[in-house]
Design a protein around this motif. Structure first.
Motif: not given
Length: 330
Positions: A49-60
């Motif tokens: 239920x509280x699965x961690x949302x992956x953070x989308x990486x920033x492309x410099x």
């Protein structure tokens, strides 16, 4: 003596032998044993239920490229508004029509309205009509452009309800269609502004503020994208705030070198309005892309996906510049 009591010790033992499955704890089974807790654990459910949302990486490199494109667009709008004379507005209209077609391509591919081909054709004709009315009309006349937007929106909706498969989506996508038509026709407002005495300096101040804000925000995201605005949006709050501040500062400096009614204060106000308008549209595009990604929709062409932020930002900046000239400076 016969045993008349049916519940004495001997009778109870016989009952226990006849029912081997009954509990034997306590005094003759009167108190049950502690049964093992067979209730399934809720820890796996909680983890799901509280699965961690992956953070989308920033492309410099991509962030820097988008900031560079915003600067190029700002320079084109500023130079085009200053090098055209009173009788040479057609050349500026040609430059703006190219920008309108570029924005139309990006918005059609990214937003994917129903009957995309017919909608794109109608919006292109509407943008051309808005440019023509802006060149031939009176300085500062905004009402003809409003009628062009209304007519283009109506024609696009008619084109979308012709086929049955498009008719089902047209009811839910009318806001998208209105946004595309308005964004394409908004660039024609710059033609009406350059025909006014305060129009070209206001375009210089506002486009500079918007361009600097988008450039600084994107460059900051390439180096320090923190704190994150959202996990699925590759933007940082530091870049947004810093871009708005430096964009306002750049416009204030330009205002100090211009003649009245411009001054550093009015330049800062115009720059702040333009910077905030451009930043809001750019962030709205990022959140829209994140929403489509979470919904499982197929990603659009990468070039159109990344250009629509600056193109939409400067479309709103054009309208903000017009309102600032007529409601604040005049």
């Amino acid at each position: 003596m016969p045993n008349d009591d049916p519940w004495d010790a001997e009778a109870s033992q016989q009952v226990a032998r006849m029912n081997p499955g009954r509990p034997k704890a306590g005094f003759y089974g009167a108190v049950p044993e502690d049964e093992e807790d067979q209730t399934p654990s809720s820890e796996p459910e909680d983890e799901e239920e509280f699965e961690e949302i992956p953070i989308l990486p920033v492309r410099p490199q991509l962030s820097a490229a988008i900031g560079g494109f915003a600067v190029l667009l700002a320079v084109a709008l500023i130079i085009g508004g200053h090098v055209t004379g009173p009788g040479a507005r057609v050349s500026y209209a040609i430059v703006l029509f190219g920008v309108q077609l570029l924005g139309l391509l990006a918005w059609i591919m990214a937003l994917q309205p129903p009957a995309a081909g017919a909608t794109a054709g109608v919006v292109a004709v509407s943008a051309l009509g808005a440019d023509y009315l802006a060149v031939t009309g009176e300085p500062g006349a905004l009402l003809p452009l409003f009628w062009v937007v209304l007519g283009g929106f109506t024609a696009a909706m008619i084109a979308q309800v012709i086929r049955a498969q498009d008719r089902q989506r047209a009811k839910d996508s009318w806001r998208t269609t209105l946004l595309i038509v308005s964004g394409a026709a908004a660039y024609a407002v710059l033609i009406t502004l350059v025909k006014e005495p305060l129009g070209a300096p206001a375009i210089l101040i506002c486009c500079t503020g918007a361009g600097v804000a988008l450039l600084i925000a994107r460059l900051t995201d390439a180096v320090f994208p923190k704190p994150r605005i959202a996990a699925q949006v590759p933007r940082g709050a530091t870049g947004v705030v810093l871009g708005a501040m430096l964009g306002t500062l750049a416009s204030a400096v330009l205002g100090s070198y211009m003649v009245l009614p411009f001054d550093p204060t009015k330049g800062a106000v115009l720059g702040l309005v333009a910077a905030v308008a451009a930043q809001l549209v750019d962030l709205a595009v990022n959140f829209g892309e994140a929403g489509r990604r979470l919904a499982g929709e197929a990603p659009t062409f990468w070039l159109a996906r990344h250009m629509q932020g600056p193109l939409g930002g400067f479309a709103l900046t054009a309208v903000a510049t017009y309102l600032s000239v007529h409601w604040y400076l005049t």
